[in-house]
Design an enzyme around this catalytic site. Structure first.
Site, PDB file in Angstrom:
ATOM      1  N   ARG A   1       0.863  -1.184   0.000  1.00  0.00           N
ATOM      2  CA  ARG A   1       0.000   0.000   0.000  1.00  0.00           C
ATOM      3  C   ARG A   1       0.899   1.234   0.000  1.00  0.00           C
ATOM      4  NH1 ARG A   1      -4.399   0.202  -1.879  1.00  0.00           N
ATOM      5  NH2 ARG A   1      -5.288  -1.447  -0.586  1.00  0.00           N
TER       6      ARG A   1
ATOM      7  N   GLN B   1      -7.524  -8.832  -8.084  1.00  0.00           N
ATOM      8  CA  GLN B   1      -7.478  -7.418  -8.487  1.00  0.00           C
ATOM      9  C   GLN B   1      -6.037  -7.007  -8.802  1.00  0.00           C
ATOM     10  OE1 GLN B   1      -9.858  -4.368  -7.807  1.00  0.00           O
ATOM     11  NE2 GLN B   1      -8.581  -3.051  -6.564  1.00  0.00           N
TER      12      GLN B   1
ATOM     13  N   ARG C   1       2.334  -8.043  -8.502  1.00  0.00           N
ATOM     14  CA  ARG C   1       2.651  -7.110  -7.405  1.00  0.00           C
ATOM     15  C   ARG C   1       2.954  -7.854  -6.107  1.00  0.00           C
ATOM     16  NH1 ARG C   1      -2.755  -3.788  -5.420  1.00  0.00           N
ATOM     17  NH2 ARG C   1      -4.285  -5.452  -5.600  1.00  0.00           N
TER      18      ARG C   1
ATOM     19  N   HIS D   1       1.578   1.915 -10.563  1.00  0.00           N
ATOM     20  CA  HIS D   1       0.592   2.455  -9.608  1.00  0.00           C
ATOM     21  C   HIS D   1       1.278   3.381  -8.586  1.00  0.00           C
ATOM     22  CE1 HIS D   1      -2.741   2.560  -6.818  1.00  0.00           C
ATOM     23  NE2 HIS D   1      -3.422   1.632  -7.452  1.00  0.00           N
TER      24      HIS D   1
ATOM     25  N   ASP E   1     -11.507   8.544  -8.452  1.00  0.00           N
ATOM     26  CA  ASP E   1     -11.017   7.298  -9.050  1.00  0.00           C
ATOM     27  C   ASP E   1     -11.380   7.345 -10.529  1.00  0.00           C
ATOM     28  OD1 ASP E   1     -10.042   4.799  -9.557  1.00  0.00           O
ATOM     29  OD2 ASP E   1     -11.354   3.723  -8.153  1.00  0.00           O
TER      30      ASP E   1
ATOM     31  N   GLU F   1      -1.268   7.250 -12.015  1.00  0.00           N
ATOM     32  CA  GLU F   1      -0.805   5.932 -12.435  1.00  0.00           C
ATOM     33  C   GLU F   1      -0.785   5.832 -13.951  1.00  0.00           C
ATOM     34  OE1 GLU F   1      -3.800   3.408 -10.576  1.00  0.00           O
ATOM     35  OE2 GLU F   1      -3.921   4.780  -8.901  1.00  0.00           O
TER      36      GLU F   1
END
Ligand code: BG6
Length: 296
Positions: free
Chosen positions: A58, A83, A88, A164, A209, A271
């Site tokens: 995060r 997701q 990652r 990201h 978003d 991003e």
């Protein structure tokens, strides 16, 4: 004096003689930290993020591949994936460094991930043969991150990719973003409706978003300023979309790994990615996507 590199069990760090530094976690090849010569941190990182590969980090720069967002039921090949895909959280291999010394000193760190190094359980979710090469290049004024995707198998695959990046900012309420004026975007907080950006600059006062396809194309920079002062200038290579995300109050509360809870005031995600459609890679094809973040 030399560029200093340290390679621990789970992290690689590099520092220029002038003091700039970068730190990369092998889980996800996630850039965790990028500091300027004065030691100022440029990336936001949650205080209680997982760093053991059990979940994406995060903060920093997680890598999204081969699918952006939740699994897409109408795209069978990626419908079983978690997701933002699986890379990652995967453990990447540090492939080595290259440096240049002197007035234009820089260091490039290379990381690799391929089908051979992922668990069978992951292969079962996405059964394609791939190779990823990720390069993180630090110089005095910028950080470049480049992902090269190769189809190493006989079968074609579709993919999306995204860098990201969580930017560290002083106060989200005084942040302005330019470079997206007049661009179409998908508003994920308003039923995924397609809209055209009319604000210039973009400012923040609630959850955002949005998946932009900038009208100006990848070479035109996206600029993040704070109280009128330019903080970051982002240029892209081959990456047609830019996601702008801030979870604001309620979404931050809902994320267990987001600390402190008012940390949304100190971050904004911008991003760079290729996420509106699919890149189709046939046998032997490669796709390369990159961003360079400049400090002025
Ligand atoms: C952004 C998405 O890229 O990532 C958001 O647009 C999402 O919808 C955010 O909430 C964080 O995703 P995750 O999987 O790291 O919680």
């Amino acid at each position: 004096p030399q560029v200093t590199i340290s390679h621990g069990n789970s992290r690689v760090t590099a520092a220029l003689t002038t003091g700039e530094s970068v730190e990369v976690l092998l889980f996800g090849a996630t850039v965790l930290s990028w500091k300027d010569a004065a030691g100022d941190e440029k990336l936001w990182l949650s205080k209680n993020t997982n760093l053991d590969g059990s979940k994406g980090v995060r903060g920093g720069i997680p890598l999204v591949f081969p699918v952006f967002g939740p699994p897409q039921p109408n795209h069978a090949a990626t419908s079983k994936l978690p997701q933002h895909g699986f890379v990652r959280t995967a453990r990447w291999e540090f492939l080595g460094k290259s440096t240049s010394e002197g007035s234009s000193s820089s260091v490039k760190l290379d990381f690799g991930l391929s089908t051979d190094s992922i668990p069978e359980s992951t292969k079962a979710l996405w059964p394609y043969k791939f190779g990823l090469l990720y390069s993180v290049t630090l110089d005095r004024e910028s950080l470049n991150t480049t992902l090269v995707i190769t189809n190493d198998g006989d079968e074609s695959f579709d993919c999306q990719m995204l860098l990201h990046t969580y930017f560290n900012v002083k106060n989200i309420s005084t942040i302005q973003i330019t470079g997206l004026e007049g661009s179409e975007y998908v508003d994920k907080v308003d039923g995924a409706r397609t809209k055209t950006e009319t604000s210039s600059p973009i400012t923040f006062s609630s959850e955002a978003d949005r998946v932009y396809t900038p009208i100006e194309g990848p070479k035109h920079p996206i600029v993040i300023s704070d109280s009128g002062k330019t903080r970051f200038r982002i240029s892209r290579d081959n990456l047609e979309q830019v996601v702008v995300w801030n979870p604001w109050v309620d979404k931050s509360q809902g994320m267990a790994d987001f600390t402190p809870k008012d940390g949304y005031k100190n971050m904004v995600c911008v991003e760079a990615g290729s996420v509106a459609g699919w890149q189709k890679l046939d046998k032997g094809d490669t796709f390369e996507g990159a961003q360079t973040i400049y400090l002025c």
